[in-house]
Design a protein around this motif. Sequence first.
Motif, PDB file in Angstrom:
ATOM      1  N   LEU A1034      32.688-106.995 -22.460  1.00 55.34           N
ATOM      2  CA  LEU A1034      31.966-107.927 -23.338  1.00 55.34           C
ATOM      3  C   LEU A1034      30.462-107.673 -23.207  1.00 55.34           C
ATOM      4  CD1 LEU A1034      32.362-110.269 -25.280  1.00 55.34           C
ATOM      5  CD2 LEU A1034      32.125-111.862 -23.376  1.00 55.34           C
ATOM      6  N   HIS A1035      30.007-107.455 -21.969  1.00 51.22           N
ATOM      7  CA  HIS A1035      28.580-107.218 -21.728  1.00 51.22           C
ATOM      8  C   HIS A1035      28.127-105.949 -22.454  1.00 51.22           C
ATOM      9  CE1 HIS A1035      24.777-106.661 -19.730  1.00 51.22           C
ATOM     10  NE2 HIS A1035      25.192-105.522 -19.197  1.00 51.22           N
ATOM     11  N   LYS A1036      28.946-104.878 -22.338  1.00 47.40           N
ATOM     12  CA  LYS A1036      28.543-103.602 -22.950  1.00 47.40           C
ATOM     13  C   LYS A1036      28.522-103.715 -24.473  1.00 47.40           C
ATOM     14  CE  LYS A1036      29.658-100.271 -19.371  1.00 47.40           C
ATOM     15  NZ  LYS A1036      30.862-100.363 -18.521  1.00 47.40           N
ATOM     16  N   ARG A1037      29.549-104.392 -24.994  1.00 45.02           N
ATOM     17  CA  ARG A1037      29.601-104.523 -26.459  1.00 45.02           C
ATOM     18  C   ARG A1037      28.395-105.339 -26.952  1.00 45.02           C
ATOM     19  NH1 ARG A1037      31.905-103.299 -30.749  1.00 45.02           N
ATOM     20  NH2 ARG A1037      32.517-104.739 -32.390  1.00 45.02           N
ATOM     21  N   ALA A1038      28.012-106.372 -26.211  1.00 48.37           N
ATOM     22  CA  ALA A1038      26.858-107.186 -26.597  1.00 48.37           C
ATOM     23  C   ALA A1038      25.591-106.334 -26.564  1.00 48.37           C
ATOM     24  CB  ALA A1038      26.723-108.370 -25.648  1.00 48.37           C
ATOM     25  N   ILE A1041      25.230-104.238 -29.685  1.00 43.40           N
ATOM     26  CA  ILE A1041      24.795-105.016 -30.849  1.00 43.40           C
ATOM     27  C   ILE A1041      23.298-105.301 -30.752  1.00 43.40           C
ATOM     28  CG2 ILE A1041      25.012-107.304 -31.928  1.00 43.40           C
ATOM     29  CD1 ILE A1041      28.035-107.064 -31.328  1.00 43.40           C
ATOM     30  N   THR A1042      22.840-105.593 -29.516  1.00 40.75           N
ATOM     31  CA  THR A1042      21.407-105.849 -29.321  1.00 40.75           C
ATOM     32  C   THR A1042      20.596-104.624 -29.742  1.00 40.75           C
ATOM     33  OG1 THR A1042      22.049-107.170 -27.414  1.00 40.75           O
ATOM     34  CG2 THR A1042      19.722-106.656 -27.640  1.00 40.75           C
ATOM     35  N   ALA A1043      21.055-103.461 -29.308  1.00 38.60           N
ATOM     36  CA  ALA A1043      20.342-102.217 -29.637  1.00 38.60           C
ATOM     37  C   ALA A1043      20.275-102.033 -31.146  1.00 38.60           C
ATOM     38  CB  ALA A1043      21.053-101.032 -28.986  1.00 38.60           C
ATOM     39  N   THR A1044      21.408-102.289 -31.812  1.00 36.38           N
ATOM     40  CA  THR A1044      21.450-102.135 -33.278  1.00 36.38           C
ATOM     41  C   THR A1044      20.475-103.101 -33.945  1.00 36.38           C
ATOM     42  OG1 THR A1044      23.777-101.611 -33.015  1.00 36.38           O
ATOM     43  CG2 THR A1044      22.997-102.030 -35.260  1.00 36.38           C
ATOM     44  N   LEU A1045      20.467-104.370 -33.456  1.00 37.84           N
ATOM     45  CA  LEU A1045      19.569-105.358 -34.052  1.00 37.84           C
ATOM     46  C   LEU A1045      18.114-104.885 -33.925  1.00 37.84           C
ATOM     47  CD1 LEU A1045      21.068-108.762 -32.855  1.00 37.84           C
ATOM     48  CD2 LEU A1045      20.714-108.065 -35.215  1.00 37.84           C
ATOM     49  N   LYS A1147      24.418 -97.125 -27.405  1.00 38.66           N
ATOM     50  CA  LYS A1147      23.009 -97.182 -27.008  1.00 38.66           C
ATOM     51  C   LYS A1147      22.826 -98.418 -26.172  1.00 38.66           C
ATOM     52  CE  LYS A1147      20.344 -94.700 -30.457  1.00 38.66           C
ATOM     53  NZ  LYS A1147      19.431 -94.849 -31.568  1.00 38.66           N
ATOM     54  N   ARG A1148      21.893 -98.361 -25.236  1.00 41.71           N
ATOM     55  CA  ARG A1148      21.566 -99.586 -24.516  1.00 41.71           C
ATOM     56  C   ARG A1148      20.203-100.046 -24.980  1.00 41.71           C
ATOM     57  NH1 ARG A1148      22.670 -99.404 -18.251  1.00 41.71           N
ATOM     58  NH2 ARG A1148      21.996-101.553 -18.604  1.00 41.71           N
ATOM     59  N   PRO A1149      20.027-101.357 -25.062  1.00 41.23           N
ATOM     60  CA  PRO A1149      18.723-101.848 -25.524  1.00 41.23           C
ATOM     61  C   PRO A1149      17.657-101.566 -24.464  1.00 41.23           C
ATOM     62  CG  PRO A1149      20.084-103.673 -24.771  1.00 41.23           C
ATOM     63  CD  PRO A1149      20.935-102.445 -24.691  1.00 41.23           C
ATOM     64  N   PRO A1150      16.405-101.410 -24.874  1.00 40.47           N
ATOM     65  CA  PRO A1150      15.334-101.151 -23.895  1.00 40.47           C
ATOM     66  C   PRO A1150      15.235-102.306 -22.886  1.00 40.47           C
ATOM     67  CG  PRO A1150      14.462-101.645 -26.105  1.00 40.47           C
ATOM     68  CD  PRO A1150      15.933-101.433 -26.256  1.00 40.47           C
ATOM     69  N   GLN A1151      15.366-103.554 -23.366  1.00 41.22           N
ATOM     70  CA  GLN A1151      15.351-104.652 -22.381  1.00 41.22           C
ATOM     71  C   GLN A1151      16.203-105.790 -22.913  1.00 41.22           C
ATOM     72  OE1 GLN A1151      12.832-104.363 -24.519  1.00 41.22           O
ATOM     73  NE2 GLN A1151      12.214-106.421 -25.215  1.00 41.22           N
ATOM     74  N   ILE A1152      16.613-106.696 -21.987  1.00 44.12           N
ATOM     75  CA  ILE A1152      17.372-107.878 -22.402  1.00 44.12           C
ATOM     76  C   ILE A1152      16.433-109.066 -22.326  1.00 44.12           C
ATOM     77  CG2 ILE A1152      19.219-109.466 -21.722  1.00 44.12           C
ATOM     78  CD1 ILE A1152      20.893-107.029 -21.015  1.00 44.12           C
ATOM     79  N   TYR A1153      16.403-109.837 -23.442  1.00 47.06           N
ATOM     80  CA  TYR A1153      15.452-110.944 -23.567  1.00 47.06           C
ATOM     81  C   TYR A1153      15.830-112.085 -22.632  1.00 47.06           C
ATOM     82  CZ  TYR A1153      13.129-114.942 -25.804  1.00 47.06           C
ATOM     83  OH  TYR A1153      12.383-116.069 -26.067  1.00 47.06           O
TER      84      TYR A1153
END
Length: 1583
Positions: A1034-1038, A1041-1045, A1147-1153
């Motif tokens: 679930l964490h990876k899939r989220a 999506i963050t990266a895509t956004l 892809k992984r997002p650069p950072q998590i908000y």
Amino acid sequence: MADRGVDLSALPKEVRDQLAELDLELSEGDITQKGYEKKRAKLLASYIPQLPKADLSLPDVQPSPSHSADPSPSPEAPGPSTSSASRHHRAHRSGGARDERYRSDIHTEAVQAALAKHREEKMALPMPTKRRSYFVHSPMDNCTPPDTSSASEDEGSLRRKAALSAVLAQTLQSPDYWINRSVQSSSTSSSASSTLSHGESKTQPQPQPQPGVSLLADVLAHTRIENSVPPDVTSSTPQERGSRVDLPPAIRGMSRGQSRSSMLDTADGKRKGVPVSSRVSTKIQQLLNTLKRPKRPPLCEFFLDDSEEIVEVPQPDPNTPKPEGRQIIPVKGEPLGVVSNWPPALQASLARWGASQAKSPALTALDITGKPLYTLTYGKLWSRSLKLAYTLLNKLGTKTEPVLQPGDRVALVYPNSDPGMFWVAFYGCLLAEVIPVPIEVPLSRQDAGSQQIGFLLGSCGVSLALTSEVCLKGLPKTPNGEIVQFKGWPRMRWVVTDTKYLTKPSKDWQPHIPTANTDTAYIEYKASKEGTVMGVAVSKIAMLTHCQALTQACNYSEGETLVNVLDCKKDMGLWHGVLTSVMNRIHTVTVPYAVMKACPMSWVQRVHIHKARVALVKCRDLHWAMMAHKDQKDINLSSIRMLVVADGANPWSVSSCDAFLNVFQSHGLRPESICPCATSPEALTVAIRRPGARGAPLPARAILSMAGLSHGVIRVNTEDKNSALTVQDVGHIMPGALMCIVKPDGPPQLCKTDEIGEIVINSRAGGTMYYGLPGVTKNTFEVIPVNQAGAPIGEIPFARTGLLGFVGPGSLVFVVGKIEGLLMVSGRRHNADDLVATALAVEPVKTVYRGRIAVFSVTVFYDERIVVVAEQRPDASEEDSFQWMSRVLQAIDSIHQVGLYCLALVPANTLPKTPLGGIHICETKQSFLDGNLHPCNILMCPHTCVTNMPKPRQKQPVDVGPASMLVGNLVAGKRIAQATGRELGVVDDQDLIRKHQFLSESLQWRAQTDPEHVLYVLLNSKGVPVCTATCAQLHKRAEKITATLYEKGGLNTGDNVVLLYPPGIDLIAAFYGCLYAGMIPVTVRPPHPQNLAATLPTVRMIIDVSKAACILTTQPLMRILRSREAAASVNVKTWPTIIDTDDLPRKRPPQIYKPPTAEMLAYLDFSVSTTGMLTGVKMSHAAVSTLCRSIKLQCELYSSRQIAICLDPYCGLGFVLWCLSSVYSGHQSILIPPMELETSLPLWLTTLSQYKIRDTFCSYSVMELCTKGLGTQTEMLKARGLNLSCVRSCVVVAEERPRLALSQSFSKLFKDLGLSPRAVSTAFGSRVNLAIGLQGTSGPDPSTVYVDMKSLRHDRVRLVEKGAPQSLPLMESGTILPGVRVIIVNPETRGPLGDSHLGEIWVNSPHSASGYYTIYGEESLQADHFNTKLSFGDPQTLWARTGYLGFIKRTELLDASGDRHDALFVVGSLDETLELRGLRYHPIDIETSVSRAHRSIAESAVFTWTNLLVVVAELSGSEQEALDLVPLVTNVVLEEHHLIVGVVVIVDPGVIPINSRGEKQRMHLRDSFLADQLDPIYVAYNM
């Protein structure tokens, strides 16, 4: 007139015969008036003197005022008699079985005059709306309306064609259709229709105003309705509210043939004050115009509750006439003379004549054509009766065990057409000393009266029936040839009595003929008002004495001839025609009913041929003879010395007697020979007019005031000739009898001389008892009258006759009605026959089939209500019927001063019949109450006739301040209604603080510490896991999506992102993806691909209102959003960025908000409320984590636990449980999308059993699906091994009052599968706080209380015992969650309430939403709903208002901490409550009653419109049941809620809109109704 200038007597015989035949056809209703005139004109065409343009059509004339005005037409002018008869005939051509008993020209005039009064005050009564296809489903072929073009099509196609046929068919019944149905959806068609549809309608008449009676006429069409009318959203032109719509002349007189389009042009083109608005609202407006606003007296704020409080008792009117005469003195008949040769017993007479006058004729029977069939001599009658007696006693059993003993009861089953067999059977029984019980021939197993006849046979102990061979052949048989067991009958042995089966008695056998004694001789059946059939036993001595008394009164002499048209099995036909005739060796000529139907003149011809001295007839026979009498010059009635009119006691007989005399006086009929009489099954003959001396003055008539009669007093009518009743006397009482008049109800107190009462008789010649029913007997046959002081006037017992009347001058007896026809309405008496007569005087020709009208009363809301049911002619149009109904209302109101409750028209020949063809009133009433009448037209008028409604309550402004009320409550020992959940506790561990602060951090922490732990399992319809998600997945899939956004969206932190997903794990991942990116997720239910037009606009609305910057969705949904179908309902070019998340790059997002504070927004929760309001609320991170923590504590959720969720995951608690709770608490959630249940119903239950789930959450719609769909399959499921004993709690997530009945059905149905009855409970949440109550694991079981509904309407809570009348069961809405405080507040004063009050539920909790998300930021509403303070008590705390009404009760149960448990009960949404008559109603309560009213009501919904209650009911049965629902719905709402329903709308199943939570959308329904978009089957406007 067609025969103007034609001398009918000069026409050739065959023409005259053809004319007579035509007249008969017309009177029988076998030909229409038009057809009659056509054929008649054709016949006469060649004989009419050639005048310029002879007028061949009948002018629409009322019959001439009264035939009796010219009693002796001169012999040289035969004109008046013939033409007045034919004129009389044509205006009232309905002929037939029953109506002509009530023909009275004087009355017809009165009715016309009464109606004429209303012509001026035209008021449009709204005509009911009927769906086109409704007409096609007619229960009988001959009732199909003229338009049969669409009769062969199936119903579905009919609906589809409704729009077309409305334009094409010109013969449609209701003009509503051709004016108003342009295309189904057009909501603004011309409102001209409703006024036009009833251009001729009249207002209710205006009797002397009574206090508290709201009459239609009190409000003319032009009154304005004061300020209570909300703006009419449906009309597009301004108009003065409430004013009547006046049509431009162009529309008023349109012919039927004109096409629709031209009509609409006229309506819209020349809009002179014609508002273009929906038909429905115009009609309701019309209806409002016809109703009066009651003046409301103020009522005190606090009320004493008790049943007297409910009903308004009408104040006695000081002008009510009261009896003023002295107490009546019993009236004595002349002494019964003693004649030396009177026989010692009736059988002895037969023996004497059989021996001495064997050749003398006893009985002549006629065949169907009216020719003599056979004549039975006294010798034959005696010998055959003897044979039968011998056979009955000696040949039915064995010598040692005979089947019949003297004194046994035997049924006699013979048709009217075979009197000879009946006579032999009757006298055979008398000779055998068995007791004959004559009954009607049963026609079918389910015959209307057969069950009651069964009761009679049972109470009389009958097990043997005598019948003729012909009759036996005609009885219904079982397939193996035995006679069927009739419904309700005891087992019968059938014995055929034809001569060939009888045995000649042996030489030494002689019948035993004892002197008449008090043993029972025969039993005559009698139907009571309730429909039970009882047997009146007549003793041998009474039978003999009665014959002697009749002989003396009628002056019978030996060897006379008597013509009998009556039924010889009972009443006058038996007493005169079978018994007294044999005693006096009279020759009886019997004319059966069947002969009369074929040849109505037959009895007159028989009198002429046999020079009969006496004839026994009923009014209908007089009437029929008069109709058929054309110009039979050769008939001579001068031989008649006595024309006995058997139903002369019916007040309406007088006009038939007069009219008959008028026609036949010229044929030798003497006025003094007409002898009306009064009879009763209990007292036999009560009185009979003796034949007068030649030329003696005729007895006087009484002209009584109907108003006086209704109060039970005799007043000669002076003021208003319209409401007069003319009655003729029925002569003097019988020789040897004693008569009194006593009050009909209560103790038998003697009446005063000017008072109407029941006639009671003491005589040796009367019945002795109801056989086998000692209890009822005592009340009827052993009455001892008492005087004013209540002391008995003597020892002698009297028998009640069931006749209402009085004693006139010269001891003449007058009868004004029967007890069984008595209707007691608001303390006044009305007679059913009088009402029938009035209804028939309202030109029934076009509408009523053969004058068949039934009048009865039903008890609704503490009073009798009058119901009129008539059979409608097959060719009657909707217009005519409605017209007739509205005029009957006016006539009855005007003449009888009583309002009708219901008027129904049923198809011809469908009312239950009595054996002689009349209407079976009791069965009709039962059908009406059971909803089995199937009317084709109905008009309910509860507004006018329900005058005992409770006074409306008015809330008084409270002088005492709220604070002092609070103190007063405390002093009185009442608790303040508040309750608190347990403490949330403090979080100490650092680790947990970090984890609990934000859900996004919880997920990251779980992905690190326990990556392989499965959080979610999604099942498909087969119960197979199609997708699972571990913490890490679930964490990876989220993250993806963050990266895509970040990449595609070009979004900023804090932007709103709409998540458009089917229920599943994608939705959860997208939610956390948004949190990781710092966006605000908004979950939205995806549109339904099969119903885009209805569902897509809501999606669009949420996207617009939330100002979403981007939409996350799946590929299939993305295609739908951009499809051509979608473009039809929304603008697809202006969607925000759409991103499909099906194949995302790794892809992984650069950072998590990470949000700076917990007060930041976490997500938006949008939902549509039941009132149709779209609201979004803001949920902060702090609220989310406290809510999850609260649920974790309440339900004891840890990572080792499994829960199953079958809910929609888009808003409220459903979303929290689906998306948030597992991530917070770590338990595993098994997700079951509710829509999968549509393909596999048992999916949810099998999952619970398979995974051994302890806690499950569902919605009411899921529970309902399982209850309805699996209720019958529990055995099969059990066999498959389904076991629910593992389930500890099953919580229904809802924002409404718990549906107790559904929860209980569910528990009961699945108890066999191991479900514990304590498991089911309901959670409660609202918009301001998503979860307030939730049944946890530790609290006490949810409790149920019963509250008094009457108190609840006054906002009070009064607990009552289970089963108390007017009690309402309510179930607690779960235990209050940890950290939540609840208080009950008065929504007006905003002060806290005591726990005996109903008030608004306010909540204080760390997990309340932080406000509405709106475009305009309505801060006032925000502050009001989310941050509001009490007006006193504790003015510091901030509360959120839930908008729901409820109360708190302290129970005897203990909670986890050992204190007494405070239970929260939710009663309903404040926005949905209906304020009617100053009281507060909850729609669900009214709907529960409505759904119970009839088996075919699938679902119902109620709403109000301008103070009118509108009930919409879905019909699950056939469309012909639609109109049955109208009275039942009206009755049940009046009985149980004391409300008058304004409009009843019957629709197809599935029309009432329901939201995803299974809640009814009543406001949507209301809007659709007012915009005329429901396509209802029927709309009834109650007046």
